[in-house]
Write an enzyme that holds these catalytic residues in place. Sequence first.
Site, short mmCIF file in Angstrom:
data_model
loop_
_atom_site.label_atom_id
_atom_site.label_comp_id
_atom_site.label_asym_id
_atom_site.label_seq_id
_atom_site.Cartn_x
_atom_site.Cartn_y
_atom_site.Cartn_z
CG PHE A 68 29.48 -21.38 -11.76
CD1 PHE A 68 29.01 -20.18 -12.29
CD2 PHE A 68 30.85 -21.60 -11.78
CE1 PHE A 68 29.87 -19.22 -12.83
CE2 PHE A 68 31.73 -20.65 -12.32
CZ PHE A 68 31.24 -19.46 -12.84
CG ASP A 309 24.89 -11.95 -6.81
OD1 ASP A 309 24.90 -13.19 -6.76
OD2 ASP A 309 24.00 -11.26 -6.28
O1 DOR Z 1 19.62 -11.97 -7.15
C1 DOR Z 1 20.18 -12.89 -6.58
N1 DOR Z 1 20.27 -14.10 -7.13
N2 DOR Z 1 20.70 -12.68 -5.36
C2 DOR Z 1 21.17 -13.70 -4.60
O2 DOR Z 1 21.56 -13.47 -3.49
C3 DOR Z 1 21.11 -15.08 -5.09
C4 DOR Z 1 21.12 -15.10 -6.55
C5 DOR Z 1 20.77 -16.46 -7.13
O3 DOR Z 1 21.40 -17.43 -6.71
O4 DOR Z 1 19.91 -16.53 -7.99
#
Ligand code: DOR
Length: 452
Positions: A68, A309
């Site tokens: 977030f 995610d």
């Molecule tokens: O694609 C991703 N974005 N993988 C991650 O582990 C972190 C995340 C991000 O925080 O943007």
Amino acid sequence: MTATDLKFDLLVRGGTLVTPGGRVTADVGARAGRIAAIGDLGAASAAHTIDATGLHVLPGVIDAQVHFREPGNTHKEDLASGTTGAVLGGVTSVLEMPNTDPPTTTAAALADKFARLRGRARCDVGFFVGATAENAGELGELENQPGCAGIKVFMGSSTGSLLVSDDETLAEIFAGGRRRVALHAEDEDRLRERKHLAVEAAHPRAHPEWRDAETAQRATWRALALARRFGRRVHLLHVSTAEELDILAECKDLATFEILPQYLTLVAPDCYERLGTRAQMNPPIRDARHRDALWAAVTSGLCDMLATDHAPHTLEEKAKPYPQSPSGMPGVQTLVPIMLDHVAAGRLTLERLVDLLCHGPARVWGIAGKGRLAVGFDCDLTLVDLAARRTIRDADMANKAGWTPFDGMDVTGWPVATVVRGHVVMRDGQLLGDACGRPLSFVETVAPVVPA
Ligand code: DOR
């Protein structure tokens, strides 16, 4: 029952409940934020009533991996906008990741996040603490902070500065605490060796080639060997390859793992040709062989839970030439619609979905009072219309980046109401009431409740 037994704060009448004992058509009565009764509550009264006839009532959905961005990158997302997207999508609890700026690596940074929640979060929230070489010796204490979901380790670099790429530090982390450790398993040395592939290709279709299956497998194998040595329980975040599943099937005593809806729904190379850098995330979306193996782990029961995610970046940031474009995509608001659509298509049962989105995350992370429809549990509910046909649209997304990788997708099944501890926070796409989200409690922390 006495007359007071029949007075509730909220009554949800006549829905089909997905309970641990099976599907039942029944009423749910909530008092003081918890489920006080389930059954035929015909004579009961309540301050608020929802007619759930024709709807399915699920335990509140938990998204156990969201980013977030607060503090530090609140132009992409913040705790208010992130939790707004959550409840619009039928999600009642989230676990938020530590790769903010500054990262959540100290007790003070964790306390700052809890202070920011107050009066702004629309659902309940727990926070992970990030592991670093510097704080490795303190993690045993940090993981016991009230409201802390656990320790997260980035073994390969992704968004933000968090990284623990060497086995020595990883061993120190595993030796120093007792709760389950969340792992982003990509091998940093291999990522560095292969980065040139991404630079030379200059197109996101090279993303799963750069961050290939071997990159994920090497890190997973290293982590599992070390976890075994120290007897430390671990959770593999966003598992993306068929081969990792084979080894995880041998480690159920030690390791839990999650799969993401985007890995089950999008496939390489099509997603990169169609969506460009919007499909770019770490670990990458892979080809049909991996997708099919992940589906088998979902339907067989091997997989413990799903999470999104949720990782928004603005479209302007995403428009940078690959590989300068950042990795990550929003997901918290589309989790329930996407997965209900898979239920409608017959790919998994509604009961298995509840296991993956409610029971699973509550069990893996030891979230107190969440994850099932039973008297005594928090009255967190996700009411869904399994027959509703809708189109997912960028314009309807609450995330600050204003987009979804599923823009334009027609789905069957939609969340129509969200209840957080007896508060109706969303009905038919409208937000209701004040932001009532609170810190989550975890059964394994020494002092489970964050002071008010
Ligand atoms: O694609 C991703 N974005 N993988 C991650 O582990 C972190 C995340 C991000 O925080 O943007």
